[in-house]
Design a protein around this motif. Structure first.
Motif, PDB file in Angstrom:
ATOM      1  N   ARG A  35      45.828  37.386  31.534  1.00  0.00           N
ATOM      2  CA  ARG A  35      44.956  36.946  32.634  1.00  0.00           C
ATOM      3  C   ARG A  35      44.755  35.436  32.564  1.00  0.00           C
ATOM      4  O   ARG A  35      44.735  34.754  33.577  1.00  0.00           O
ATOM      5  N   GLN A  42      47.774  29.531  38.229  1.00  0.00           N
ATOM      6  CA  GLN A  42      47.060  29.326  39.487  1.00  0.00           C
ATOM      7  C   GLN A  42      46.402  27.950  39.514  1.00  0.00           C
ATOM      8  O   GLN A  42      46.356  27.291  40.546  1.00  0.00           O
ATOM      9  N   ARG A 101      42.967  33.903  44.948  1.00  0.00           N
ATOM     10  CA  ARG A 101      43.892  34.426  43.942  1.00  0.00           C
ATOM     11  C   ARG A 101      43.232  34.474  42.567  1.00  0.00           C
ATOM     12  O   ARG A 101      43.418  35.422  41.812  1.00  0.00           O
ATOM     13  N   ALA A 104      41.040  37.426  42.403  1.00  0.00           N
ATOM     14  CA  ALA A 104      41.847  38.648  42.289  1.00  0.00           C
ATOM     15  C   ALA A 104      42.405  38.805  40.874  1.00  0.00           C
ATOM     16  O   ALA A 104      42.490  39.924  40.358  1.00  0.00           O
ATOM     17  N   ILE A 105      42.749  37.706  40.239  1.00  0.00           N
ATOM     18  CA  ILE A 105      43.272  37.760  38.867  1.00  0.00           C
ATOM     19  C   ILE A 105      42.192  38.235  37.898  1.00  0.00           C
ATOM     20  O   ILE A 105      42.447  39.032  37.005  1.00  0.00           O
ATOM     21  N   GLU A 112      44.547  49.729  37.856  1.00  0.00           N
ATOM     22  CA  GLU A 112      45.179  48.535  37.307  1.00  0.00           C
ATOM     23  C   GLU A 112      44.932  48.455  35.802  1.00  0.00           C
ATOM     24  O   GLU A 112      43.827  48.726  35.331  1.00  0.00           O
ATOM     25  N   THR A 117      48.837  41.477  33.420  1.00  0.00           N
ATOM     26  CA  THR A 117      48.659  40.896  34.746  1.00  0.00           C
ATOM     27  C   THR A 117      49.969  41.056  35.485  1.00  0.00           C
ATOM     28  O   THR A 117      51.008  40.605  35.020  1.00  0.00           O
ATOM     29  N   ASP A 119      51.797  40.529  39.255  1.00  0.00           N
ATOM     30  CA  ASP A 119      51.633  39.866  40.537  1.00  0.00           C
ATOM     31  C   ASP A 119      51.471  40.882  41.664  1.00  0.00           C
ATOM     32  O   ASP A 119      50.810  40.602  42.666  1.00  0.00           O
ATOM     33  N   TRP A 121      49.600  43.525  41.696  1.00  0.00           N
ATOM     34  CA  TRP A 121      48.182  43.831  41.870  1.00  0.00           C
ATOM     35  C   TRP A 121      47.440  42.657  42.493  1.00  0.00           C
ATOM     36  O   TRP A 121      46.556  42.853  43.328  1.00  0.00           O
ATOM     37  N   THR A 122      47.775  41.446  42.091  1.00  0.00           N
ATOM     38  CA  THR A 122      47.116  40.272  42.679  1.00  0.00           C
ATOM     39  C   THR A 122      47.398  40.215  44.175  1.00  0.00           C
ATOM     40  O   THR A 122      46.481  40.049  44.984  1.00  0.00           O
ATOM     41  N   ARG A 123      48.662  40.368  44.551  1.00  0.00           N
ATOM     42  CA  ARG A 123      49.020  40.354  45.984  1.00  0.00           C
ATOM     43  C   ARG A 123      48.347  41.500  46.721  1.00  0.00           C
ATOM     44  O   ARG A 123      47.855  41.331  47.840  1.00  0.00           O
ATOM     45  N   LYS A 125      45.507  43.057  46.035  1.00  0.00           N
ATOM     46  CA  LYS A 125      44.078  42.795  46.198  1.00  0.00           C
ATOM     47  C   LYS A 125      43.835  41.742  47.280  1.00  0.00           C
ATOM     48  O   LYS A 125      42.867  41.849  48.041  1.00  0.00           O
TER      49      LYS A 125
END
Length: 185
Positions: A35, A42, A101, A104-105, A112, A117, A119, A121-123, A125
């Protein structure tokens, strides 16, 4: 997996998508290293955009070049180089997307894995927060505001601009604005 796990606490419930979001009970040491790596990437992205200081420095350089009578032959090339640099940086502004982002991270949904981590799941969310008509996913303005509230303090380019605390009036107004932009059914 996260619902009854004492290491995690529910921090948000999306009524639009009926999803619960979690964070570690101890945010200082409860996140997996992946994370922090994703957050670091980011932060690099957020620093690559156009900022007031950067644009000011580039404009000062342009004025300096324009006033330098010795380099008239290269003036057009030099100005064009700076203008292209500004155009490129404006494609990646230090904007809300970076903070979204980051939020979301640093939050997880039930299925999840908090120890990795991905990507995906990030996208996913972000799509839940912003919505996507092509996937028939409604936007969730409250989730959007939640991600901002989590992400802004973790994004250095944003946290510099924050007052002592994030005012709830900002998020209320942001929610109202987002709601006004949604098509009426």
């Amino acid at each position: 997996m996260l619902t009854n796990n004492p290491k995690y606490k529910e921090v948000f419930h999306s009524k639009v998508h009926d999803l619960r979001f979690y964070m570690p009970e101890d945010v200082a040491s409860g996140y997996h290293l992946s994370r922090y790596v994703a957050a670091g990437a980011q932060n690099i992205y957020s620093a690559g955009g156009a900022t007031k200081d950067l644009l000011g420095a580039m404009m000062d350089k342009m004025l300096e070049l324009c006033n330098d009578e010795k380099n008239v032959k290269s003036l057009r090339t030099d100005i064009a180089t700076l203008a292209n640099n500004i155009k490129y940086r404006l494609k990646y502004p230090v904007d809300e997307d970076c903070a979204l982002r980051m939020g979301a991270i640093y939050s997880f949904v039930e299925d999840e894995n908090p120890d990795t981590t991905e990507d995906y799941w990030t996208r996913r969310k972000l799509v839940l927060a912003k919505g996507d008509a092509t996937q028939n996913i409604s936007p969730d303005p409250d989730l959007y505001a939640f991600f901002l509230s989590i992400g802004m303090p973790y994004t250095p380019s944003w946290s510099e601009l924050l007052p002592g605390s994030i005012g709830s009036s900002y998020f209320s107004q942001r929610t109202e604005t987002l709601n006004a932009l949604q098509p009426q059914r």
